[in-house]
Design a protein around this motif. Structure first.
Motif, PDB file in Angstrom:
ATOM      1  N   HIS A 118      39.941  12.515 107.290  1.00 45.39           N
ATOM      2  CA  HIS A 118      39.726  11.772 105.374  1.00 45.39           C
ATOM      3  C   HIS A 118      39.704  12.744 104.802  1.00 45.39           C
ATOM      4  N   TYR A 119      38.833  14.106 104.252  1.00 45.20           N
ATOM      5  CA  TYR A 119      39.206  14.888 103.133  1.00 45.20           C
ATOM      6  C   TYR A 119      40.241  14.776 102.450  1.00 45.20           C
ATOM      7  N   PHE A 120      41.243  14.929 103.257  1.00 47.35           N
ATOM      8  CA  PHE A 120      41.922  15.788 102.402  1.00 47.35           C
ATOM      9  C   PHE A 120      43.110  14.881 102.282  1.00 47.35           C
ATOM     10  N   ALA A 121      43.069  12.835 102.977  1.00 49.98           N
ATOM     11  CA  ALA A 121      43.329  12.044 102.462  1.00 49.98           C
ATOM     12  C   ALA A 121      43.373  11.620 101.300  1.00 49.98           C
ATOM     13  N   SER A 122      41.514  12.361 100.638  1.00 55.57           N
ATOM     14  CA  SER A 122      41.438  11.912  99.347  1.00 55.57           C
ATOM     15  C   SER A 122      40.568  13.016  98.444  1.00 55.57           C
ATOM     16  N   ALA A 123      41.219  13.705  98.572  1.00 59.22           N
ATOM     17  CA  ALA A 123      40.265  14.619  98.340  1.00 59.22           C
ATOM     18  C   ALA A 123      40.912  14.877  95.966  1.00 59.22           C
ATOM     19  N   HIS A 124      41.866  14.157  96.526  1.00 63.15           N
ATOM     20  CA  HIS A 124      42.501  13.704  94.578  1.00 63.15           C
ATOM     21  C   HIS A 124      42.149  13.082  94.358  1.00 63.15           C
ATOM     22  N   GLU A 125      40.704  12.113  94.696  1.00 62.44           N
ATOM     23  CA  GLU A 125      39.971  11.627  93.997  1.00 62.44           C
ATOM     24  C   GLU A 125      38.687  11.820  92.926  1.00 62.44           C
ATOM     25  N   VAL A 126      38.740  13.189  93.071  1.00 58.85           N
ATOM     26  CA  VAL A 126      37.453  13.699  92.740  1.00 58.85           C
ATOM     27  C   VAL A 126      38.273  15.095  91.752  1.00 58.85           C
ATOM     28  N   THR A 127      37.625  15.471  91.096  1.00 55.15           N
ATOM     29  CA  THR A 127      37.926  16.363  89.625  1.00 55.15           C
ATOM     30  C   THR A 127      36.619  17.727  89.481  1.00 55.15           C
ATOM     31  N   LEU A 128      36.839  18.780  88.945  1.00 52.65           N
ATOM     32  CA  LEU A 128      35.573  19.285  88.428  1.00 52.65           C
ATOM     33  C   LEU A 128      34.690  18.424  87.285  1.00 52.65           C
ATOM     34  N   PHE A 129      33.722  18.736  87.736  1.00 45.36           N
ATOM     35  CA  PHE A 129      32.548  17.949  86.067  1.00 45.36           C
ATOM     36  C   PHE A 129      32.709  18.730  85.168  1.00 45.36           C
ATOM     37  N   ASP A 130      32.489  17.674  83.986  1.00 48.24           N
ATOM     38  CA  ASP A 130      32.581  17.988  82.331  1.00 48.24           C
ATOM     39  C   ASP A 130      32.196  19.000  82.066  1.00 48.24           C
ATOM     40  N   GLY A 131      33.109  19.190  81.636  1.00 52.57           N
ATOM     41  CA  GLY A 131      32.517  20.583  81.178  1.00 52.57           C
ATOM     42  C   GLY A 131      32.797  21.562  81.584  1.00 52.57           C
ATOM     43  N   CYS A 135      20.063  39.475  94.717  1.00 53.75           N
ATOM     44  CA  CYS A 135      20.427  38.660  92.857  1.00 53.75           C
ATOM     45  C   CYS A 135      19.302  37.007  92.683  1.00 53.75           C
ATOM     46  N   PRO A 136      19.640  37.451  91.546  1.00 53.95           N
ATOM     47  CA  PRO A 136      19.027  36.245  91.479  1.00 53.95           C
ATOM     48  C   PRO A 136      20.205  35.788  90.925  1.00 53.95           C
ATOM     49  N   ALA A 137      18.972  33.962  91.132  1.00 57.22           N
ATOM     50  CA  ALA A 137      20.203  32.406  90.903  1.00 57.22           C
ATOM     51  C   ALA A 137      19.951  31.649  89.702  1.00 57.22           C
ATOM     52  N   ILE A 138      21.028  30.375  89.967  1.00 53.38           N
ATOM     53  CA  ILE A 138      21.098  29.462  88.997  1.00 53.38           C
ATOM     54  C   ILE A 138      21.080  28.299  89.591  1.00 53.38           C
ATOM     55  N   ALA A 139      20.117  27.216  89.959  1.00 48.40           N
ATOM     56  CA  ALA A 139      20.152  26.405  90.712  1.00 48.40           C
ATOM     57  C   ALA A 139      20.745  25.488  89.423  1.00 48.40           C
ATOM     58  N   VAL A 140      21.733  24.105  90.023  1.00 47.67           N
ATOM     59  CA  VAL A 140      22.189  22.994  89.490  1.00 47.67           C
ATOM     60  C   VAL A 140      21.684  21.754  90.095  1.00 47.67           C
ATOM     61  N   THR A 141      21.164  20.405  89.366  1.00 41.13           N
ATOM     62  CA  THR A 141      20.590  19.960  89.830  1.00 41.13           C
ATOM     63  C   THR A 141      21.519  18.232  90.281  1.00 41.13           C
ATOM     64  N   ALA A 194      19.758  23.665  85.951  1.00 35.74           N
ATOM     65  CA  ALA A 194      20.223  23.066  84.367  1.00 35.74           C
ATOM     66  C   ALA A 194      20.317  22.212  85.944  1.00 35.74           C
ATOM     67  N   HIS A 195      19.941  20.644  84.458  1.00 38.02           N
ATOM     68  CA  HIS A 195      20.861  19.463  85.240  1.00 38.02           C
ATOM     69  C   HIS A 195      21.894  18.571  84.128  1.00 38.02           C
ATOM     70  N   ASP A 196      22.419  19.334  83.687  1.00 38.64           N
ATOM     71  CA  ASP A 196      24.112  19.330  82.849  1.00 38.64           C
ATOM     72  C   ASP A 196      24.896  20.610  82.671  1.00 38.64           C
ATOM     73  N   VAL A 197      25.627  20.139  83.171  1.00 38.53           N
ATOM     74  CA  VAL A 197      26.622  21.901  82.649  1.00 38.53           C
ATOM     75  C   VAL A 197      26.214  21.764  81.019  1.00 38.53           C
ATOM     76  N   PRO A 198      26.343  21.501  80.365  1.00 35.97           N
ATOM     77  CA  PRO A 198      26.144  21.682  78.846  1.00 35.97           C
ATOM     78  C   PRO A 198      24.490  22.550  78.717  1.00 35.97           C
ATOM     79  N   THR A 199      23.956  22.466  79.786  1.00 31.75           N
ATOM     80  CA  THR A 199      22.926  22.776  80.068  1.00 31.75           C
ATOM     81  C   THR A 199      23.238  24.196  80.469  1.00 31.75           C
TER      82      THR A 199
END
Length: 218
Positions: A78-91, A180-186, A204-209
């Motif tokens: 199922h994943y490889f049949a649909s992977a083309h439907e998603v992309t990178l987050f904006d930014g 290691c230190p870390a950053i979390a994205v929500t 971080a709540h979004d990529v620009p932040t």
């Protein structure tokens, strides 16, 4: 201003790649294929970042262990049949290019398989931006620190100069286990409250932040 981090390691799904909904949907479809009650959205999303078999064992507990590989095959179908439907987050492309211009080493540490990551990198034409990658099927899955320790050895980076960025508690526990230190994205799979408990440098709540912090503090 001197750079704080030599090596910046990103999780893939839910951190760079907007694939959380697809992963949940494919896990539920795989369960249906085998005549099983599909896991809830919350339970399926929680396992993102783990190796596939470990993830399926959590999302669908109680199944005969011999059937998990079959369940994994249906998930991959199922994943490889649909992977083309998603992309990178904006930014994300601009963020990575900015970090490369600052001469950070960039890497990926993911619960995906090698095939899955390679196909995703090819689809978004991003392979050249990363100096190293590790997948769950070629090393230990998260939160075992092995993939992060291997990347640090590869680049000669010390733990305090290595930054892990991810959207799940598995990513943050991986960083903690590796020292290691870390950053979390929500904006990925796990909720803010569960991530904040690990005391990341930033939530971080979004990529620009995320970009603003990295270009100022990393």
């Amino acid at each position: 201003m001197p750079q704080r981090f030599d090596l910046i390691v990103f999780d893939w799904d839910g951190t760079l790649f907007d694939s959380t909904a697809l992963i949940v949907r494919c896990m539920q479809a795989a369960a249906t294929d085998l005549g099983l009650e599909p896991p809830s959205r919350e339970r399926a999303a929680y396992v993102i970042g783990m190796g596939l078999i470990e993830a399926l064992q959590y999302a669908l507990p109680g199944l005969d262990r011999a059937r998990y590989p079959e369940l994994g095959q249906r998930y991959r179908h199922h994943y490889f049949a649909s992977a083309h439907e998603v992309t990178l987050f904006d930014g994300v492309p601009g963020l990575l290019q900015d970090l490369k211009a600052r001469h950070h080493w960039l890497a990926v540490a993911t619960g995906k398989s090698r095939r899955g990551l390679d196909e995703a990198l090819a689809a978004v034409q991003m392979k050249s931006l990363f100096d190293g990658t590790r997948t769950a099927d070629e090393t230990a899955g998260k939160p075992n620190p092995q993939m992060l320790l291997e990347l640090m050895r590869e680049f000669g980076a010390e733990p305090e100069r290595t930054l892990m960025i991810g959207d799940t508690t598995h990513d943050l526990q991986l960083a903690r286990n590796a020292g290691c230190p870390a950053i979390a994205v929500t904006y990925g799979a796990h909720e803010h409250e569960s991530l904040r408990g690990f005391e990341p440098l930033l939530v971080a709540h979004d990529v620009p932040t995320l970009r603003d912090w990295l270009l100022t503090h990393a």
